[in-house]
Design a protein around this motif. Sequence first.
Motif, PDB file in Angstrom:
ATOM      1  N   LYS A   1       0.824  -1.113   0.186  1.00 47.09           N
ATOM      2  CA  LYS A   1       0.088   0.183   0.011  1.00 47.09           C
ATOM      3  C   LYS A   1       0.892   1.222   0.028  1.00 47.09           C
ATOM      4  CE  LYS A   1      -2.426   1.154   3.333  1.00 47.09           C
ATOM      5  NZ  LYS A   1      -3.292   1.272   4.649  1.00 47.09           N
TER       6      LYS A   1
ATOM      7  N   ASN B   1       2.944   3.601  -3.751  1.00 48.24           N
ATOM      8  CA  ASN B   1       2.608   4.928  -4.596  1.00 48.24           C
ATOM      9  C   ASN B   1       3.181   6.022  -3.895  1.00 48.24           C
ATOM     10  OD1 ASN B   1       0.827   4.901  -2.031  1.00 48.24           O
ATOM     11  ND2 ASN B   1      -0.528   6.207  -3.041  1.00 48.24           N
ATOM     12  N   ARG B   2       4.272   5.677  -2.880  1.00 50.50           N
ATOM     13  CA  ARG B   2       4.893   6.805  -1.917  1.00 50.50           C
ATOM     14  C   ARG B   2       6.405   7.221  -2.897  1.00 50.50           C
ATOM     15  NH1 ARG B   2       3.037   7.518   2.934  1.00 50.50           N
ATOM     16  NH2 ARG B   2       2.004   9.165   3.087  1.00 50.50           N
TER      17      ARG B   2
ATOM     18  N   GLU C   1      -9.144  10.407  -8.320  1.00 53.26           N
ATOM     19  CA  GLU C   1      -8.448  10.313  -6.994  1.00 53.26           C
ATOM     20  C   GLU C   1      -8.728   8.794  -6.625  1.00 53.26           C
ATOM     21  OE1 GLU C   1      -6.809  12.586  -5.272  1.00 53.26           O
ATOM     22  OE2 GLU C   1      -6.585  14.057  -6.966  1.00 53.26           O
ATOM     23  N   GLN C   2      -7.450   8.507  -6.043  1.00 56.36           N
ATOM     24  CA  GLN C   2      -7.793   7.100  -5.364  1.00 56.36           C
ATOM     25  C   GLN C   2      -7.623   7.053  -3.840  1.00 56.36           C
ATOM     26  OE1 GLN C   2      -5.899   3.616  -7.466  1.00 56.36           O
ATOM     27  NE2 GLN C   2      -4.910   3.102  -5.564  1.00 56.36           N
ATOM     28  N   GLY C   3      -6.945   8.096  -3.281  1.00 56.74           N
ATOM     29  CA  GLY C   3      -6.626   7.841  -1.790  1.00 56.74           C
ATOM     30  C   GLY C   3      -5.974   7.011  -1.203  1.00 56.74           C
ATOM     31  N   ASP C   4      -6.207   6.422  -0.098  1.00 56.47           N
ATOM     32  CA  ASP C   4      -5.695   5.385   0.467  1.00 56.47           C
ATOM     33  C   ASP C   4      -6.271   4.087  -0.068  1.00 56.47           C
ATOM     34  OD1 ASP C   4      -3.646   6.833   2.213  1.00 56.47           O
ATOM     35  OD2 ASP C   4      -5.015   6.933   3.862  1.00 56.47           O
ATOM     36  N   SER C   5      -5.328   3.207  -0.621  1.00 55.61           N
ATOM     37  CA  SER C   5      -6.003   1.890  -1.029  1.00 55.61           C
ATOM     38  C   SER C   5      -4.839   0.762  -0.672  1.00 55.61           C
ATOM     39  CB  SER C   5      -6.022   1.851  -2.462  1.00 55.61           C
ATOM     40  OG  SER C   5      -4.912   2.118  -3.170  1.00 55.61           O
TER      41      SER C   5
ATOM     42  N   ARG D   1       0.754  10.821  -6.399  1.00 54.24           N
ATOM     43  CA  ARG D   1       0.634   9.652  -5.567  1.00 54.24           C
ATOM     44  C   ARG D   1      -0.893   9.696  -5.179  1.00 54.24           C
ATOM     45  NH1 ARG D   1       0.427  10.273  -0.179  1.00 54.24           N
ATOM     46  NH2 ARG D   1       0.878  12.503   0.546  1.00 54.24           N
ATOM     47  N   SER D   2      -1.881  10.683  -5.025  1.00 54.00           N
ATOM     48  CA  SER D   2      -3.014  10.651  -4.770  1.00 54.00           C
ATOM     49  C   SER D   2      -3.875   9.931  -5.874  1.00 54.00           C
ATOM     50  CB  SER D   2      -3.739  11.947  -4.504  1.00 54.00           C
ATOM     51  OG  SER D   2      -3.643  12.815  -5.902  1.00 54.00           O
ATOM     52  N   LYS D   3      -3.304   9.911  -6.962  1.00 54.07           N
ATOM     53  CA  LYS D   3      -4.271   9.126  -8.174  1.00 54.07           C
ATOM     54  C   LYS D   3      -3.781   7.408  -8.132  1.00 54.07           C
ATOM     55  CE  LYS D   3      -5.359  13.032 -10.194  1.00 54.07           C
ATOM     56  NZ  LYS D   3      -6.618  13.273 -10.644  1.00 54.07           N
ATOM     57  N   GLY D   4      -2.800   7.088  -7.069  1.00 56.49           N
ATOM     58  CA  GLY D   4      -2.616   5.665  -7.032  1.00 56.49           C
ATOM     59  C   GLY D   4      -1.286   5.321  -7.827  1.00 56.49           C
TER      60      GLY D   4
END
Length: 509
Positions: free
Chosen positions: A44, A47-48, A276-280, A315-318
């Motif tokens: 998880k 994406n960082r 936007e994907q957020g935390d996944s 990174r907010s887009k995953g």
Amino acid sequence: MVGKKDFSESIAAGYQPKGDFIYLGAAMHDGEVFSDAAVKIPLKTMNRHGLIAGATGTGKSKTLQILAENLSKKGVPVLLMDVKGDLSGVAKPSAGEAFIHARHEKLNFPFKASASPVEILSLSEEKGVRLRATVSEFGPVLLSRILDLSDTQSGILSIIFKYCDDNHLPLLDLKDLKQILQYSTGDGKEEFEKDYGRISAASTGAILRKIVALEQQGADLFFGEKSFEVEDLLRKDGNGDGYINILRLTDIQDRPKLFSTFMLSLLAEIYNTFPEQGDSDKPKLVMFIDEAHLIFEQASSALLDQIESIVKLIRSKGVGIYFVTQNPADIPADVLGQLGLKVQHALRAFTAKDRKAIKLAAENYPISEFYDTKNELTSLGIGEALVTALDEKGRPTPLAATMLRAPMSRMDILSEGELKDLIDASGLVNKYNQTIDRESAYEILKAKIERADVEEAREKAKEERKKLEKTTTGRRRNTSADPQKAIVKVLTSATFIRGVMGVLNKLLK
């Protein structure tokens, strides 16, 4: 002196994700491998963003290969920028040589050979699925930064795009853009000045020169149709494995402007397209940029600002971005600060400059009670690296000198025949490899100029006819207006005199 048990427990505690993860290897200390101190990267956090650095021949490409193929197995599509042409082997399983099994025995981790689904992409005339984008998709702001235009020149480019929008002129390739720039200060000068104000010919000339310089790096092959749809990077095969998209860049190493142009356009398109994907639990796409210094070494400050902004936001887009380079100093500090995973292979200290670079590189990593980071950087072997990542709560993990696992796929390139078979089997080649040159600004403006030239010629011919008719009519009017002059003209004509003299002669005889 810290005991082995303390070391093993400390490292193991820092790399125990609760969710899915990628097994990278096992921690080492004083040359000993601690298989119970496994180095695991939480899926998880991929994406960082990240960094893979190290001197030539220390194993950077193999680390990239390990991460890419494991992401694929987790159902995460990957995009690899293959500058050296040595990454195509991920399409074939490893032969499982003896040294690989020996390494995995030390790690106490089973080795299983496996291939990944692969798509070969191309920016240039290399074989593979052609990647293109239109000038309109770039827009005036992004294009101005790529061309490193002044504020005045950027304003002119914005006017050019506005004119094309207002007049339904598609800007598809560079010849469209050059044509409209020439038109704005040539045949269309009055039209532009009327609706958009005066445009300086000196400024359009400067823009044209920068476009020509970009063309010389091969950008004319990149700009055009059919535009590549970034959603095609997200494909999976029938087993649910993510495709590894390999962009072959072996022929543009000396054309960094084209490389940075493509990268910026791709990142901008992904950012504008993906939701936007957020935390996944896992990223949507992970990109690896080999020889990353090519992006930054000739980039203007405006272009660097654009890249840094996108890296921070994407990174907010995953999407995770991983830079592969020889030294962390190759990456701008603002970008380096955004990178969660750092895999640092050995650096070599041959000169005073090298020793200074190693000291600076060591400062990029967490302080460790187990390692003298500066000395560790020069003593790592091939396939070993200092690793620090982010845990699932976003905290840096302990620094771990790691013996890395071996790639599951072939650690060598595909043969020409294998590469051809792979490209022939592609589901995207037929979609993107047909060159399209539909009517756009170049053709429309050219036709408009030709019509204007024809109309101008007609007007000139019409004016000439009017002048001729006016002259002829004037002569006729002059003759009929004075009968006496006409009689005198007849009486004094040579023909009349000869006739009168002939009659006189006859009478005298």
